[in-house]
Scaffold this active site. Structure first.
Site, PDB file in Angstrom:
ATOM      1  N   ILE A 170      10.302  13.236  23.094  1.00 40.69           N
ATOM      2  CA  ILE A 170       9.658  11.919  23.203  1.00 40.69           C
ATOM      3  C   ILE A 170       9.063  11.468  21.874  1.00 40.69           C
ATOM      4  CG2 ILE A 170       7.987  10.581  24.574  1.00 40.69           C
ATOM      5  CD1 ILE A 170      10.411  11.670  26.129  1.00 40.69           C
ATOM      6  N   CYS A 216       4.763   6.784  30.525  1.00 43.32           N
ATOM      7  CA  CYS A 216       4.294   7.958  31.259  1.00 43.32           C
ATOM      8  C   CYS A 216       3.407   7.523  32.417  1.00 43.32           C
ATOM      9  CB  CYS A 216       3.577   8.948  30.366  1.00 43.32           C
ATOM     10  SG  CYS A 216       2.972   8.319  28.820  1.00 43.32           S
ATOM     11  N   GLU A 240       8.096   9.999  33.037  1.00 40.54           N
ATOM     12  CA  GLU A 240       7.476  11.242  33.491  1.00 40.54           C
ATOM     13  C   GLU A 240       7.860  11.502  34.943  1.00 40.54           C
ATOM     14  OE1 GLU A 240       3.173  11.538  32.853  1.00 40.54           O
ATOM     15  OE2 GLU A 240       3.065  12.430  34.838  1.00 40.54           O
ATOM     16  N   ARG A 294     -21.182  11.321  19.631  1.00 40.51           N
ATOM     17  CA  ARG A 294     -20.413  12.084  20.640  1.00 40.51           C
ATOM     18  C   ARG A 294     -21.059  13.453  20.921  1.00 40.51           C
ATOM     19  NH1 ARG A 294     -14.557  12.374  18.595  1.00 40.51           N
ATOM     20  NH2 ARG A 294     -15.597  12.286  16.583  1.00 40.51           N
ATOM     21  N   GLU A 295     -22.384  13.453  21.025  1.00 37.41           N
ATOM     22  CA  GLU A 295     -23.100  14.705  21.246  1.00 37.41           C
ATOM     23  C   GLU A 295     -22.649  15.376  22.549  1.00 37.41           C
ATOM     24  OE1 GLU A 295     -24.407  11.853  20.361  1.00 37.41           O
ATOM     25  OE2 GLU A 295     -26.102  12.069  18.997  1.00 37.41           O
ATOM     26  N   LEU A 296     -22.418  14.561  23.586  1.00 35.15           N
ATOM     27  CA  LEU A 296     -22.041  15.145  24.880  1.00 35.15           C
ATOM     28  C   LEU A 296     -20.668  15.816  24.794  1.00 35.15           C
ATOM     29  CD1 LEU A 296     -22.690  15.643  27.839  1.00 35.15           C
ATOM     30  CD2 LEU A 296     -21.673  13.417  28.376  1.00 35.15           C
ATOM     31  N   HIS A 311       2.130  18.532  30.299  1.00 39.35           N
ATOM     32  CA  HIS A 311       0.675  18.498  30.380  1.00 39.35           C
ATOM     33  C   HIS A 311       0.083  19.877  30.640  1.00 39.35           C
ATOM     34  CE1 HIS A 311       2.121  14.432  31.195  1.00 39.35           C
ATOM     35  NE2 HIS A 311       1.076  14.082  30.484  1.00 39.35           N
TER      36      HIS A 311
END
Ligand code: GLN
Ligand code: ZN
Length: 778
Positions: free
Chosen positions: A455, A667, A689, A17-19, A718
């Protein structure tokens, strides 16, 4: 070099997961733009080399993205909305990320573009926002040497790798866009086709000039139901592209399903190669062979680009040879079914299997991630060219792995099979209808009208994450970890009482993720240590791998729910993830129908529900946020899916007495396609939602006359913004204009695990106060 091996796209994140890390460092301000771009370039180079070394002949470029390839398409088409542009009207990296994820631009807060699921995958794309009079123009990001597809083609060439640029095709791009500013408020993106085509033409001509021999045009919309307008658009668009670069090979790619009614259309387009997804749609092959013109070659999507099972090479070779016999080897390419974007990178980076986590040696030999898929492509194409003897060893290994998987006792558990057979529709029915259950709930729990709840999850602080990770690594003993969990549960119960909520939760602190947690506790499922797949932007998920019959060796959540309940007189809600969502967010087995796997999960959840009931829990929530996204792409398949999905939820939830209240949660609104199914769940209450849409989503429930209780979210969790009481009062009042007051719950939109405590406490106080005010006005 395996001459026939072709790839459609490679995961972007990197094996470690370097990016993700580079992006997040840059967003935090800890890495400059140059550092980010250098890291990204290094990943691209590594992935090109890796594909070349694996023996892939046709290697994609422009499949990489710093965030999302649909957003990239909006950028090179010059179609990013004005508000994300710099004063000089160009687009820089800050504007690109502002469009992707919001934030601040020139010191003013700015919202992101809308994001939604990419077909039926768990990848999300940034929805292009276009104007009715949209101007398009071939565009480079400020500072880039050329528009992205050209720049990356040149970059690969400089690294010694000749690539095939991948473009999202014009018709799919427009069909995936939202068009704003039409008089009647709605118009179809396709009306812009005439404006967008010149830019596509200019780009592919430039790619041809730069030395590209072929270009891959992804048109996944071809796997969906299309109307006549869309079909005409395809015909017009591809005629136009064809003439823009006569020497360039156009490869038309569709995936995620068979072409069905669009097959004749696709075969009639003036392209050189047609790619077929033969994993999702193996049956279309005969028909394709019947209609494909002599001028067209086929790219066979043979190995699975979105599931992790090692290919059975004998079976794949048999299929490929049928096509080679019919068309000749020079008209065949071997490819994955779709881009490998949806797979983890490399099985070899998997750590050893630990207590709850990791892929054991037996299961490991049944799997293939992206890198292993490349090997499969090369092996298959070598066999086609040189005969099976050239790959005797690989063939053997593949066949024995397939045989081992078929015969494994861990895959086939006769007890699960017997149980599945024994239980029919009678298990899918609550004892009494909703009206009678409701009386039983009232007798059991004295709740006010407009009861308040959440929730399920509460803020996962760094302290909690750290402790959980340390426990997994074995650095924090189980006893101490459990003590910590009890401490957090005690704290969250006290806080909820103090805030004044009516139905409490234990906070879900023991869960890393709502699906992974259950994956770790069920037999028939393994959870990898490093099997990350991009979900959106830098966010990755690690889908559990369902390899065998599912059973629940022991209760999974009862301990935490009962501990929480022991601390309070108010009802504590037991929290579970539903069978459809566990299925949808996992890699599922390919050796039995999904409906069967779903039913097995449902039985395990049913047992958990039963144990929660026995432990005295009177409200149990079974989350099904993935119901809607599991909907098949084609209308014709939807009813069957919804039937088994509903049956699975009912199987999971119906084994309790009338006085247990079953809740569910979903959701990402848009309920129109599934409202009947939701009603058929027959949950006593559903939370959804609705805050962001200003309760618009409720219309669906109101006009359907949804019969049970509803908790329309009054706080959009969110965003870190704290809504005030008045705002929530208004949302609640507008909800109650369409819903009867005695069937409304008051709750946030979704779980609070990504929120901080400051905004959580403040917002929940406002929420409780809003409920009180509206109650008083009744
Ligand atoms: N119970 C889960 C939570 O609160 C629900 C999450 C979801 O809907 N995605 O986190
Ligand atoms: Zn949710």
């Amino acid at each position: 070099m395996a001459r026939l091996a072709s790839n459609l796209g490679f995961p972007r994140m990197g094996a470690q997961r370097e990016l993700k890390r580079a992006l997040e460092r840059h967003w935090r301000g800890d890495a400059t733009q140059e550092e980010l771009l250098a890291g990204a370039a290094e990943l691209r180079r590594r992935h090109w080399a890796l594909q070349r070394d694996a023996g892939i002949e046709l290697i994609p470029s422009n499949d990489f993205s710093l965030y999302d390839h649909v957003l990239d398409t909006s950028v090179w088409l010059g179609a990013l909305p004005e508000r994300y542009r710099t004063a000089e009207r160009g687009i820089d990296l800050a504007g690109y990320f502002a469009a992707a994820r919001g934030g601040r631009l020139d010191d003013t807060p700015i919202a992101a573009l809308e994001m939604t699921k990419w077909f039926d995958t768990n990848y999300h794309y940034i929805v292009p926002e276009l104007a009715v009079d949209q101007h398009f123009e071939l565009t480079s990001l400020i500072g880039a040497s050329a528009p992205k597809p050209l720049a990356e083609f040149a970059e690969a060439a400089a690294a010694g790798v000749h690539t095939r640029p991948v473009l999202l095709g014009p018709v799919s791009f427009l069909l995936l866009s939202k068009l704003y500013g039409a008089d009647d408020g709605r118009a179809d993106g396709l009306t812009l086709l005439g404006r967008v085509l010149p830019v596509y033409r200019e780009l592919i001509a430039a790619l041809a000039d730069a030395g590209a021999e072929s270009v891959q045009l992804d048109e996944p919309m071809l796997a969906t139901d299309l109307d006549d307008e869309a079909r005409d658009a395809y015909a017009g668009a591809y005629d136009s592209l064809r003439s823009a670069a006569p020497s360039l090979h156009l490869v038309l790619t569709s995936y995620f399903g068979p072409l069905r009614d669009n097959l004749t259309l696709a075969a009639s387009l003036p392209v050189d190669r047609l790619h077929l997804d033969l994993v999702e749609g193996p049956d279309q092959l005969d028909e394709v062979l019947g209609v494909i013109p002599d001028s067209m070659a086929l790219s066979l999507g043979l190995v699975d680009g979105r599931n992790v099972w090692r290919s059975d090479l004998v079976e794949k070779l048999t299929l490929a040879r049928r096509v080679v016999d019919a068309l000749g080897a020079d008209r065949v390419l071997i490819a994955p079914s779709c881009s490998l974007l949806h797979l983890p990178v490399d099985l070899e980076t998997e750590g050893p299997a630990g207590d709850h986590l990791g892929i054991d040696d037996e299961v490991r030999q049944w799997l293939a991630f992206a890198v292993q898929r490349l090997d499969e492509l090369a092996v298959i194409s070598t066999a086609l060219e040189l005969g099976d003897d050239a790959i005797a060893e690989q063939l053997n290994a593949s066949s024995s792995a397939a045989a081992a998987r078929r015969a494994s006792v861990r895959v086939h558990d006769p007890a699960v099979a017997r149980r599945l057979e024994a239980g029919g529709p009678e298990l899918e029915q609550r004892l009494s209808p909703y009206a009678a259950r409701r009386e039983a709930h009232r007798a059991r729990h004295a709740l006010p009208v407009l009861p308040t709840t959440t929730i399920g999850s509460f803020p996962q602080t760094p302290e909690i994450r750290k402790a959980r990770a340390a426990n997994r690594r074995g650095e924090l003993g189980d006893a101490e970890y459990h003590e910590l969990l009890e401490g957090w549960i005690t704290d969250v119960i006290r806080r909820q009482e103090e805030i004044g909520l009516d139905v409490l939760v234990h906070g879900e602190f023991e869960r890393n993720d709502m699906v992974e947690y259950f994956g770790e506790h069920l037999d028939g499922v393994v959870v990898s240590t490093n099997g990350w797949v991009q979900s959106y932007g830098s966010r990755c998920v690690k889908p559990p791998i369902i390899f065998g019959d599912i059973a629940r060796p022991a209760p999974m959540t009862v301990e935490w729910a009962t501990y929480a309940q022991s601390l309070t007189d108010r009802p504590v809600k037991g929290m579970l993830t539903g069978p459809v969502t566990i299925l949808k967010w996992s890699f599922v087995r390919d050796d039995q129908p999904r409906s069967v796997t779903c039913r097995q999960i449902a039985l395990a959840i049913r047992d958990e529900v039963g144990d929660l009931e026995k432990a005295g829990i009177g409200v149990i929530q079974i989350d099904e946020p993935a119901l809607r996204e599991g909907l098949p792409l084609n209308e014709a398949d939807r009813k069957e899916y919804l039937d088994w999905a509903v049956a699975a939820f009912r199987l999971a939830s119906s084994g309790v007495a009338d006085d247990v209240s079953i809740h569910t949660h979903m959701c990402y609104g848009e309920f129109s396609d599934v409202i009947e199914a939701i009603a058929a769940f027959d949950a006593d209450a559903i939370s959804i939602e609705t805050a962001r849409s200003n309760m618009e989503l409720l219309d669906e429930f109101a006009s359907y006359e949804y019969p049970n209780e509803i908790g329309p979210g009054v706080w959009d969790i969110h965003s870190p913004r704290i809504p005030d009481t008045e705002e929530m009062v208004q949302l609640l009042e507008s909800a109650m204009r369409v819903l009867p007051a005695d069937r409304v719950w008051v709750n946030p939109d979704c779980g609070l695990k990504t929120r901080g405590w400051v905004e959580t406490e403040a917002s929940l106080r406002h929420l409780v106060e809003a409920a009180r005010q509206v109650r008083a006005s009744l």
